[in-house]
Design a protein around this motif. Structure first.
Motif, PDB file in Angstrom:
ATOM      1  N   GLY A 107      11.330  33.387  38.116  1.00  0.00           N
ATOM      2  CA  GLY A 107      11.290  34.410  37.074  1.00  0.00           C
ATOM      3  C   GLY A 107      10.639  34.002  35.778  1.00  0.00           C
ATOM      4  N   HIS A 108       9.603  33.170  35.839  1.00  0.00           N
ATOM      5  CA  HIS A 108       8.977  32.706  34.605  1.00  0.00           C
ATOM      6  C   HIS A 108       7.707  33.479  34.265  1.00  0.00           C
ATOM      7  N   ARG A 109       7.446  34.573  34.968  1.00  0.00           N
ATOM      8  CA  ARG A 109       6.219  35.320  34.706  1.00  0.00           C
ATOM      9  C   ARG A 109       6.518  36.746  34.222  1.00  0.00           C
ATOM     10  N   ALA A 110       7.543  36.901  33.441  1.00  0.00           N
ATOM     11  CA  ALA A 110       7.890  38.255  32.972  1.00  0.00           C
ATOM     12  C   ALA A 110       6.701  38.864  32.246  1.00  0.00           C
ATOM     13  N   ALA A 111       6.431  40.112  32.557  1.00  0.00           N
ATOM     14  CA  ALA A 111       5.234  40.754  31.985  1.00  0.00           C
ATOM     15  C   ALA A 111       5.410  41.030  30.509  1.00  0.00           C
ATOM     16  N   ASN A 152      -8.220  38.106  32.310  1.00  0.00           N
ATOM     17  CA  ASN A 152      -7.196  37.186  31.812  1.00  0.00           C
ATOM     18  C   ASN A 152      -5.804  37.805  31.945  1.00  0.00           C
ATOM     19  N   ARG A 153      -4.800  37.092  31.468  1.00  0.00           N
ATOM     20  CA  ARG A 153      -3.418  37.540  31.611  1.00  0.00           C
ATOM     21  C   ARG A 153      -3.177  38.863  30.888  1.00  0.00           C
ATOM     22  N   SER A 154      -3.788  39.015  29.714  1.00  0.00           N
ATOM     23  CA  SER A 154      -3.586  40.231  28.940  1.00  0.00           C
ATOM     24  C   SER A 154      -4.078  41.459  29.702  1.00  0.00           C
ATOM     25  N   GLN A 155      -5.288  41.358  30.268  1.00  0.00           N
ATOM     26  CA  GLN A 155      -5.815  42.493  31.032  1.00  0.00           C
ATOM     27  C   GLN A 155      -4.987  42.731  32.289  1.00  0.00           C
ATOM     28  N   PHE A 156      -4.554  41.655  32.909  1.00  0.00           N
ATOM     29  CA  PHE A 156      -3.717  41.783  34.111  1.00  0.00           C
ATOM     30  C   PHE A 156      -2.428  42.535  33.801  1.00  0.00           C
ATOM     31  N   GLN A 157      -1.773  42.184  32.710  1.00  0.00           N
ATOM     32  CA  GLN A 157      -0.526  42.850  32.359  1.00  0.00           C
ATOM     33  C   GLN A 157      -0.738  44.330  32.074  1.00  0.00           C
ATOM     34  N   SER A 158      -1.851  44.654  31.387  1.00  0.00           N
ATOM     35  CA  SER A 158      -2.143  46.058  31.087  1.00  0.00           C
ATOM     36  C   SER A 158      -2.387  46.853  32.360  1.00  0.00           C
ATOM     37  N   LYS A 159      -3.193  46.284  33.281  1.00  0.00           N
ATOM     38  CA  LYS A 159      -3.493  46.985  34.529  1.00  0.00           C
ATOM     39  C   LYS A 159      -2.247  47.106  35.407  1.00  0.00           C
ATOM     40  N   LEU A 160      -1.446  46.068  35.420  1.00  0.00           N
ATOM     41  CA  LEU A 160      -0.227  46.105  36.231  1.00  0.00           C
ATOM     42  C   LEU A 160       0.721  47.187  35.723  1.00  0.00           C
ATOM     43  N   ALA A 161       0.883  47.261  34.408  1.00  0.00           N
ATOM     44  CA  ALA A 161       1.762  48.286  33.826  1.00  0.00           C
ATOM     45  C   ALA A 161       1.250  49.686  34.148  1.00  0.00           C
ATOM     46  N   GLU A 195     -10.256  40.282  27.048  1.00  0.00           N
ATOM     47  CA  GLU A 195      -9.803  40.672  28.379  1.00  0.00           C
ATOM     48  C   GLU A 195     -10.233  39.711  29.488  1.00  0.00           C
ATOM     49  N   ILE A 196     -11.137  38.787  29.192  1.00  0.00           N
ATOM     50  CA  ILE A 196     -11.710  37.934  30.233  1.00  0.00           C
ATOM     51  C   ILE A 196     -11.333  36.477  30.010  1.00  0.00           C
ATOM     52  N   ASP A 197     -10.998  35.800  31.086  1.00  0.00           N
ATOM     53  CA  ASP A 197     -10.752  34.365  31.040  1.00  0.00           C
ATOM     54  C   ASP A 197     -12.102  33.654  30.961  1.00  0.00           C
ATOM     55  N   VAL A 198     -12.342  32.975  29.857  1.00  0.00           N
ATOM     56  CA  VAL A 198     -13.651  32.373  29.617  1.00  0.00           C
ATOM     57  C   VAL A 198     -13.976  31.307  30.658  1.00  0.00           C
ATOM     58  N   MET A 199     -12.980  30.607  31.133  1.00  0.00           N
ATOM     59  CA  MET A 199     -13.206  29.521  32.090  1.00  0.00           C
ATOM     60  C   MET A 199     -13.788  30.038  33.404  1.00  0.00           C
ATOM     61  N   THR A 200     -13.175  31.079  33.961  1.00  0.00           N
ATOM     62  CA  THR A 200     -13.546  31.538  35.299  1.00  0.00           C
ATOM     63  C   THR A 200     -14.339  32.844  35.306  1.00  0.00           C
ATOM     64  N   GLY A 201     -14.318  33.591  34.214  1.00  0.00           N
ATOM     65  CA  GLY A 201     -14.954  34.901  34.202  1.00  0.00           C
ATOM     66  C   GLY A 201     -14.103  35.988  34.822  1.00  0.00           C
ATOM     67  N   LEU A 202     -12.904  35.643  35.279  1.00  0.00           N
ATOM     68  CA  LEU A 202     -11.988  36.640  35.830  1.00  0.00           C
ATOM     69  C   LEU A 202     -11.234  37.334  34.694  1.00  0.00           C
TER      70      LEU A 202
END
Length: 353
Positions: A349-353, A190-199, A181-188
């Motif tokens: 439109g290149h960021r479809a969830a 990641n995309r997977s967690q973002f998509q889950s929370k957004l949904a 769930e976390i982007d190792v580079m920044t500690g924020l």
């Protein structure tokens, strides 16, 4: 005097020789002794087998960090095996008071244990619970409790089960979840967690509309830094951007890195349009501050596209924010734009969830 004829009709007892009787008695005694010896041998073998089984159980229990426990419901008396004492960092065989043991559990775990235990006793069933404890030596551990209620004549008389130290399992699970769930580079996030929370958030807002917004952010000038100074410096810039975003968006629901130099923020349901605009400006101002690299100021910027929460799918919301981001870049970068109905120019439109 008995008539001789009568004497002939009376049964005659045969009297054996004393030596024969002695031999039969000795044989009988020997047979019984042999049986006793065989039974004694069998008992010794069974005792040895039981001791061996107990030894295997104890070693397996210690290796797996699993102990057996029992509580008498009449007086709350506890009985533990050695491993449970070890888990709680208590001397083996020491006196146990349930009220004192319960204080080893964190408040959340103690409350959940009380609920599960009470329900199991009332329903004559059992339960399983992962609980956090702080041991007598101050060590934090996670234990898995399994419990069964024993009844006599329909009345619950004792509760018993297993307690297992699952601290390492818990740490491994947390690490696995972190990597997932976390982007190792920044500690924020990641995309997977973002998509889950957004949904989840769009589904919630569809039922209970609330203010809030999705902010998409692209870094301005990052490619030039990466090409000029290399990926090591570029990575450090990304980490600094992550720290600045977390600081600027401290009240946000989620701050995430969703691509190379692309970030997303879920602002939260309590921000109106003015507050959302102020948040975008704070992000742009924070990212515009130079990043020091060995005395050399490196300059980045950020463009932000905003889509206000409405009744739409995650993909539609992403497309709207992406369209607003395109307009912000077209307006000269280091600025933000809010999606308005009718905005379609430059739709990527290149960021479809």
């Amino acid at each position: 005097m008995i008539d001789l004829a009568m004497r002939h009709r009376l049964p005659m007892r045969k009297v054996g020789r004393p030596g024969a009787l002695s031999r039969r008695g000795a044989a009988r005694i020997a047979e019984l002794e042999a049986r006793l010896a065989a039974q004694a041998t069998l008992i010794r073998e069974q005792a040895a087998s039981l001791a061996h089984s107990q030894k295997i159980f104890d070693r397996s229990s210690a290796a797996a960090r699993i102990g057996v426990w029992q509580c008498n419901l009449a007086d709350q008396a506890l009985v533990w095996t050695d491993v449970v004492y070890d888990i709680f960092d208590l001397p083996r065989g020491s006196a146990l008071e349930r009220q004192e043991i319960v204080t080893c559990y964190t408040p959340e775990s103690a409350a959940e244990l009380h609920v599960r235990r009470s329900q199991a006793i009332a329903e004559r069933t059992g339960f399983c619970l992962d609980a956090e404890i702080i041991t007598a030596k101050g060590n934090r551990r996670w234990i898995r409790i399994t419990a069964c209620v024993e009844c006599e004549d329909g009345v619950a008389v004792r509760i018993f089960g297993l307690k297992q130290d699952i601290t390492e399992e818990k740490i491994l699970a947390d690490q696995t979840r972190y990597l997932a769930e976390i982007d190792v580079m920044t500690g924020l996030a990641n995309r997977s967690q973002f998509q889950s929370k957004l949904a989840a958030w769009t589904e919630l807002c569809a039922e209970h509309p609330a203010p809030g917004a999705l902010l998409l952010l692209d870094l301005d000038g990052f490619k030039q830094i990466n090409d000029t100074f290399g990926h090591v410096v570029g990575d450090e810039c990304l980490r600094e951007v992550g720290r600045r975003l977390e600081s600027a968006c401290s009240g946000a629901q989620l701050v995430s890195r969703i691509g190379g130099d692309e970030f997303a923020v879920l602002s939260g349901p309590n921000l109106d349009l003015q507050a959302i605009s102020a948040l975008a400006l704070a992000i742009i101002e924070r990212l515009g501050q130079p990043i020091d690299h060995c005395g050399t100021p490196l300059r980045l910027g950020g463009s932000v596209g905003i889509a206000l929460f409405e009744a739409c799918t995650p993909s539609e919301l992403l497309v709207r924010a992406d369209t607003a981001l395109y307009r912000a870049k077209a307006a000269g970068r280091n600025t933000f734009r809010i999606f308005r109905p009718g905005d379609t120019a430059g739709l990527r439109g290149h960021r479809a969830a």
